[in-house]
Design a protein around this motif. Structure first.
Motif, PDB file in Angstrom:
ATOM      1  N   LEU A  58      31.779  -2.903  24.011  1.00  0.00           N
ATOM      2  CA  LEU A  58      31.580  -1.462  24.069  1.00  0.00           C
ATOM      3  C   LEU A  58      30.093  -1.154  24.222  1.00  0.00           C
ATOM      4  CD1 LEU A  58      33.707  -2.102  21.450  1.00  0.00           C
ATOM      5  CD2 LEU A  58      34.116   0.328  21.822  1.00  0.00           C
ATOM      6  N   TYR A  90      26.874  14.309  21.344  1.00  0.00           N
ATOM      7  CA  TYR A  90      27.223  12.897  21.529  1.00  0.00           C
ATOM      8  C   TYR A  90      28.107  12.807  22.764  1.00  0.00           C
ATOM      9  CZ  TYR A  90      28.877   8.165  20.405  1.00  0.00           C
ATOM     10  OH  TYR A  90      29.161   6.822  20.442  1.00  0.00           O
ATOM     11  N   PHE A 120      26.673   1.169  24.024  1.00  0.00           N
ATOM     12  CA  PHE A 120      26.160   2.263  23.198  1.00  0.00           C
ATOM     13  C   PHE A 120      24.719   2.575  23.574  1.00  0.00           C
ATOM     14  CE2 PHE A 120      29.523   0.657  20.380  1.00  0.00           C
ATOM     15  CZ  PHE A 120      30.150   1.841  20.040  1.00  0.00           C
ATOM     16  N   ARG A 162      23.578   6.618  16.991  1.00  0.00           N
ATOM     17  CA  ARG A 162      24.217   6.525  18.300  1.00  0.00           C
ATOM     18  C   ARG A 162      24.276   7.883  18.981  1.00  0.00           C
ATOM     19  NH1 ARG A 162      29.308   2.553  16.720  1.00  0.00           N
ATOM     20  NH2 ARG A 162      28.081   0.653  16.449  1.00  0.00           N
ATOM     21  N   ARG A 174      26.042  -7.712  18.496  1.00  0.00           N
ATOM     22  CA  ARG A 174      25.540  -6.750  19.471  1.00  0.00           C
ATOM     23  C   ARG A 174      24.565  -7.455  20.396  1.00  0.00           C
ATOM     24  NH1 ARG A 174      22.245  -2.135  16.481  1.00  0.00           N
ATOM     25  NH2 ARG A 174      21.361  -1.825  18.558  1.00  0.00           N
ATOM     26  N   SER A 221      28.378   6.530  24.213  1.00  0.00           N
ATOM     27  CA  SER A 221      29.134   5.284  24.318  1.00  0.00           C
ATOM     28  C   SER A 221      29.914   5.303  25.624  1.00  0.00           C
ATOM     29  CB  SER A 221      30.078   5.121  23.120  1.00  0.00           C
ATOM     30  OG  SER A 221      30.968   6.215  23.017  1.00  0.00           O
ATOM     31  N   ASP A 241      30.763  10.761  24.460  1.00  0.00           N
ATOM     32  CA  ASP A 241      31.725   9.727  24.116  1.00  0.00           C
ATOM     33  C   ASP A 241      31.984   8.761  25.271  1.00  0.00           C
ATOM     34  OD1 ASP A 241      33.280   8.534  22.237  1.00  0.00           O
ATOM     35  OD2 ASP A 241      35.011   9.819  22.503  1.00  0.00           O
ATOM     36  N   ASP A 301      30.942   4.697  12.648  1.00  0.00           N
ATOM     37  CA  ASP A 301      31.478   5.003  13.971  1.00  0.00           C
ATOM     38  C   ASP A 301      32.994   5.175  13.929  1.00  0.00           C
ATOM     39  OD1 ASP A 301      30.931   5.270  16.850  1.00  0.00           O
ATOM     40  OD2 ASP A 301      32.199   3.507  17.003  1.00  0.00           O
TER      41      ASP A 301
END
Length: 341
Positions: A140, A18, A142, A162, A105, A165, A20, A329
């Motif tokens: 934010l 992932y 994603f 996800r 979103r 980000s 970040d 999350d």
């Protein structure tokens, strides 16, 4: 390969890579109502858009335009080799307002090739309604998977999980404590000192004594928890704990609000109070197969009044609230902080 310490911790907390801070959101301009767009200084470092610029003439609708950048190295990090030439992914920007517990979103306008997502820069347009918001709003970016995949277990394969980000932007909606609007009001009090509030062990209480304006009470008998709820910022242990506690409270609060709103729907599908209409606008369509909120509300009222249907409705409601809040999350972020201690 993921090189940074934070990315290694993220991969330890999750069973797959992932990134970040892999994405970059850049807001380039904003527009209030139908006025001329205002360009932002592209050299600014604070990632903030201040819309509280004219208190004597408050805005109702704002549009923000910008870009989300998906670098090639992020694609190489989070997708297995056989998917990297045409990665199955979607980009979106999460809109969160803690003051009004509002979440939404916005899908990013992406370029797709044979079902895959092109790395690079993608345009995004974000609409904000002042009636939904208060104080500050976070934006934010994603990246999520768009469909199921096969791998040796190292990479994420579940749809909508996800993968990356980016740093959040902050939109200042209003400066004055009294300005703006809330879906419900909130206040802190020592439950042990008030007869109209439940026992001191309770963390929160949703008060419907004024049915046209419900109120959320937070129990200040639990001073350490209240201190956490007052934590500022978006990173650090206290901020992560704040988000998890808020998610826990929201789950119970939303359940009560939705059930109350459904129970007040009349034969024409109209609720009695404005806050109920706002709640149904958020959840009614997701809880049914209806596209029209009024028809969805009528169907939900029928299910709520059916002893056999209510159990199925509550199961769907729990899932819908989880999707809306997305507590996973925040829990992952808290786990990461714990791993660094």
């Amino acid at each position: 390969m993921v090189d940074s310490k934070s990315q290694k911790l993220r991969q330890t907390a999750l069973p797959y890579p992932y990134r970040d801070n892999g994405l970059s959101l850049q807001i380039e301009e904003y527009q209030l109502e139908d006025e001329q767009p205002v360009e932002l200084d592209q050299e600014q470092d604070n990632l903030t858009v201040d819309l509280a610029i004219n208190e004597s003439d408050p805005w109702e609708h704002a549009t923000l335009r910008g870009e989300v950048n998906l670098p090639e190295d992020v694609v190489q990090s989070v997708y297995p080799p056989d998917e990297r030439s045409s990665p199955p992914g979607k980009l979106y920007v999460a809109v969160r307002c803690p003051e009004t517990i509002y979440r939404d979103r916005v899908d990013v306008g992406t370029s797709e090739t044979e079902g895959g997502l092109d790395p690079g820069v993608h345009e995004v347009e974000i609409s904000l309604e002042s009636n939904d918001l208060r104080g500050k709003v976070q934006l934010l970016p994603f990246l999520v998977r768009s469909f199921e995949g096969d791998s040796d277990g190292q990479f994420a394969t579940t749809p909508n999980v996800r993968l990356a980000s980016g740093e959040p932007w902050t939109v200042v909606v209003d400066e004055e404590e009294e300005s703006g609007s809330r879906l419900i009001e909130g206040e802190e009090a020592e439950f042990s000192e008030h007869d109209h509030l439940p026992g001191e062990k309770r963390l929160y209480h949703l008060d419907f004594r004024k049915v046209d304006s419900p109120k959320l009470w937070i129990n200040s008998d639990h001073s350490r928890i209240v201190d956490i709820l007052h934590a500022n910022g978006s990173v650090g242990a206290e901020a992560r704990m704040r988000d998890v506690v808020l998610d826990q409270i929201q789950q119970g609060v939303w359940s009560q609000l939705v059930v109350r709103a459904i129970s007040d729907v009349d034969d024409e599908g109209e609720p009695r109070h404005d806050w109920e209409r706002a709640v149904l606008n958020i959840f009614a369509r997701d809880l049914t197969d209806e596209e029209d909120v009024t028809q969805a509300s009528i169907q939900l009222r029928e299910e709520l009044n059916d002893p056999e249907g209510v159990a199925v409705l509550m199961e769907r409601l729990d899932g819908a609230i989880q999707d809306y809040i997305d507590p996973r999350d925040q829990l992952i972020n808290l786990i990461e902080e714990g791993l660094q201690i």
